[in-house]
Write a protein that holds these residues in place. Structure first.
Motif, mmCIF file in Angstrom:
data_model
loop_
_atom_site.group_PDB
_atom_site.id
_atom_site.type_symbol
_atom_site.label_atom_id
_atom_site.label_comp_id
_atom_site.label_asym_id
_atom_site.label_seq_id
_atom_site.Cartn_x
_atom_site.Cartn_y
_atom_site.Cartn_z
ATOM 1 N N LEU A 215 -10.133 -6.615 3.599
ATOM 2 C CA LEU A 215 -10.827 -6.055 4.748
ATOM 3 C C LEU A 215 -10.470 -4.586 4.897
ATOM 4 C CD1 LEU A 215 -10.136 -8.987 7.188
ATOM 5 C CD2 LEU A 215 -12.386 -8.258 6.391
ATOM 6 N N PRO A 216 -11.303 -3.819 5.595
ATOM 7 C CA PRO A 216 -10.946 -2.422 5.843
ATOM 8 C C PRO A 216 -9.613 -2.325 6.588
ATOM 9 C CG PRO A 216 -13.212 -2.855 6.489
ATOM 10 C CD PRO A 216 -12.591 -4.177 6.156
ATOM 11 N N ASP A 217 -8.864 -1.290 6.305
ATOM 12 C CA ASP A 217 -7.589 -1.060 6.992
ATOM 13 C C ASP A 217 -7.813 -0.807 8.472
ATOM 14 O OD1 ASP A 217 -6.119 -1.308 4.660
ATOM 15 O OD2 ASP A 217 -6.233 0.835 4.205
ATOM 16 N N ARG B 210 -7.802 -4.928 13.996
ATOM 17 C CA ARG B 210 -6.905 -5.706 14.855
ATOM 18 C C ARG B 210 -6.958 -7.170 14.434
ATOM 19 N NH1 ARG B 210 -9.572 -3.845 20.352
ATOM 20 N NH2 ARG B 210 -11.177 -4.889 19.191
ATOM 21 N N PRO B 211 -5.899 -7.937 14.682
ATOM 22 C CA PRO B 211 -5.907 -9.359 14.314
ATOM 23 C C PRO B 211 -7.123 -10.112 14.830
ATOM 24 C CG PRO B 211 -3.697 -8.705 14.936
ATOM 25 C CD PRO B 211 -4.596 -7.529 15.234
ATOM 26 N N ARG B 212 -7.532 -9.808 16.038
ATOM 27 C CA ARG B 212 -8.705 -10.466 16.609
ATOM 28 C C ARG B 212 -9.959 -10.153 15.793
ATOM 29 N NH1 ARG B 212 -10.535 -9.122 22.642
ATOM 30 N NH2 ARG B 212 -11.822 -7.568 21.638
ATOM 31 N N ASP B 213 -10.085 -8.910 15.350
ATOM 32 C CA ASP B 213 -11.243 -8.514 14.541
ATOM 33 C C ASP B 213 -11.197 -9.168 13.164
ATOM 34 O OD1 ASP B 213 -12.217 -6.938 16.615
ATOM 35 O OD2 ASP B 213 -11.115 -5.170 15.918
ATOM 36 N N LEU C 87 -13.532 -13.116 9.492
ATOM 37 C CA LEU C 87 -13.365 -14.318 8.678
ATOM 38 C C LEU C 87 -14.346 -15.399 9.135
ATOM 39 C CD1 LEU C 87 -11.948 -15.949 6.490
ATOM 40 C CD2 LEU C 87 -10.190 -16.533 8.176
ATOM 41 N N ALA C 88 -14.447 -15.628 10.430
ATOM 42 C CA ALA C 88 -15.374 -16.632 10.954
ATOM 43 C C ALA C 88 -16.820 -16.262 10.625
ATOM 44 C CB ALA C 88 -15.193 -16.784 12.462
#
Length: 120
Positions: A79-81, A84-87, A92-93
């Motif tokens: 994923l792009p650097d 945030r964990p939520r993002d 992923l979902a």
């Protein structure tokens, strides 16, 4: 990120392989990704390098099973650097849902109402 999906389609592998054979169809399946084939396995599927919104590799493996095909989908990408964990969880979902949507859309179109165990 790792996305893995499996879906049974009541059609033979060559029929499913044909749905992935044309590179123009890839843009419809994965509009934000640029794919380059690094292994064409014919009726067994394809492997790509992935660029664009994600960087990594992707595979569609078509396994003959019973009277149809088990469609295996694998996406392994960075994923792009700075997400945030939520993002990360949302992305992923979103990718998991997209993989299942592709498989179920193909199932509906290719099976054309055929049920497993019944003749085409």
């Amino acid at each position: 990120m790792d996305v893995v999906d499996e879906t049974f389609l009541a059609v033979p592998p060559p029929v499913v392989a044909a749905a992935f054979a044309d590179p123009r169809s890839w843009r419809g399946f994965w509009p934000d990704l640029t794919l380059d084939v690094y292994l064409d396995r014919g009726d067994q599927g394809l492997r790509w390098t992935v660029r664009g919104a994600l960087v990594g590799s992707m595979e569609v493996w078509l396994e003959p099973m019973l009277d149809g095909t088990l469609l295996h989908y694998f996406l392994r990408a960075d994923l792009p650097d700075g997400l945030r964990p939520r993002d990360v969880r949302r992305e992923l979902a979103r990718r998991q849902l997209a993989a299942k949507t592709i498989a179920l859309d193909l199932k509906f179109a290719l099976e054309d109402g055929r049920r497993p165990g019944c003749p085409p």
